[in-house]
Design an enzyme around this catalytic site. Sequence first.
Site, PDB file in Angstrom:
ATOM      1  N   TYR A  17       0.855  -1.190   0.000  1.00  8.16           N
ATOM      2  CA  TYR A  17       0.000   0.000   0.000  1.00  8.16           C
ATOM      3  C   TYR A  17       0.888   1.236   0.000  1.00  8.16           C
ATOM      4  O   TYR A  17       1.944   1.254   0.632  1.00  8.16           O
ATOM      5  CB  TYR A  17      -0.885   0.010   1.245  1.00  8.16           C
ATOM      6  CG  TYR A  17      -1.826  -1.156   1.346  1.00  8.16           C
ATOM      7  CD1 TYR A  17      -2.899  -1.299   0.464  1.00  8.16           C
ATOM      8  CD2 TYR A  17      -1.665  -2.120   2.343  1.00  8.16           C
ATOM      9  CE1 TYR A  17      -3.775  -2.377   0.564  1.00  8.16           C
ATOM     10  CE2 TYR A  17      -2.540  -3.195   2.456  1.00  8.16           C
ATOM     11  CZ  TYR A  17      -3.596  -3.323   1.555  1.00  8.16           C
ATOM     12  OH  TYR A  17      -4.457  -4.384   1.655  1.00  8.16           O
ATOM     13  N   HIS A  75      -9.398 -11.254  -8.098  1.00  6.14           N
ATOM     14  CA  HIS A  75      -8.802 -10.496  -6.998  1.00  6.14           C
ATOM     15  C   HIS A  75      -9.904  -9.961  -6.078  1.00  6.14           C
ATOM     16  O   HIS A  75     -11.010  -9.655  -6.534  1.00  6.14           O
ATOM     17  CB  HIS A  75      -7.981  -9.336  -7.571  1.00  6.14           C
ATOM     18  CG  HIS A  75      -7.051  -8.714  -6.603  1.00  6.14           C
ATOM     19  ND1 HIS A  75      -7.444  -7.714  -5.734  1.00  6.14           N
ATOM     20  CD2 HIS A  75      -5.746  -8.945  -6.346  1.00  6.14           C
ATOM     21  CE1 HIS A  75      -6.411  -7.357  -4.997  1.00  6.14           C
ATOM     22  NE2 HIS A  75      -5.355  -8.083  -5.344  1.00  6.14           N
TER      23      HIS A  75
END
Length: 218
Positions: free
Chosen positions: A61, A180
């Site tokens: 991230y 995903h």
Amino acid sequence: MEWSEVFHEITSQHDFQEMHDFLEKEYTTQVVYPDRENIYQAFDLTPFEDIKVVILGQDPYHGPNQAHGLAFSVQPNAKFPPSLRNMYKELEADIGCCRVSPHLQDWAREGVLLLNTVLTVRQGEAHSHRNIGWEVFTDAVIKTISEQLNNVVFILWGKPAQQKIKLIDQTKHHIIKSSHPSPLSAHRGFLGSKPYSRTNEYLQAHNITPVNWCEGEE
């Protein structure tokens, strides 16, 4: 076998000097995640011989107070990332447990290697450290796990993760794949795929203690 041996073998076969030089400059001149001391946290928390499951992510991230070296996991007080929220939604639907923390250290200690294919990123710039050498390193890690261990479950969400199938010996390991968990694709096969119960069914069938996916909330 220990990670130190694995890393020694990989670094004896590949030259990572350019990557190290690049990262030294990046950490000196840019804001880079995770903090240096957390780059290898996935390996610190999950000893090589203890690996039962590999969950493959892409890069960390890129927002403040998020990445800490484990794929899909963020630091305890960080905002929930959408992909992780969908992972928890599926976890509750699959085996009925409701997690409250976005932190996955307990999974790592259970033998779940939460491995990103790229281990660093510049703040606010997704994929900014692609193709600097991390993929060579993590491909070699995946290949070594495949060669040296048996009966590992590889959970591969989305096409980039599934491209790693060629590194895995499917005659002695188990692959679980789906779309995903990101909001863009979760409804195209991730939700309802039951990866957690399917993982534990495989482990139990091979006399391996199943993963406790539910505990460890902070």
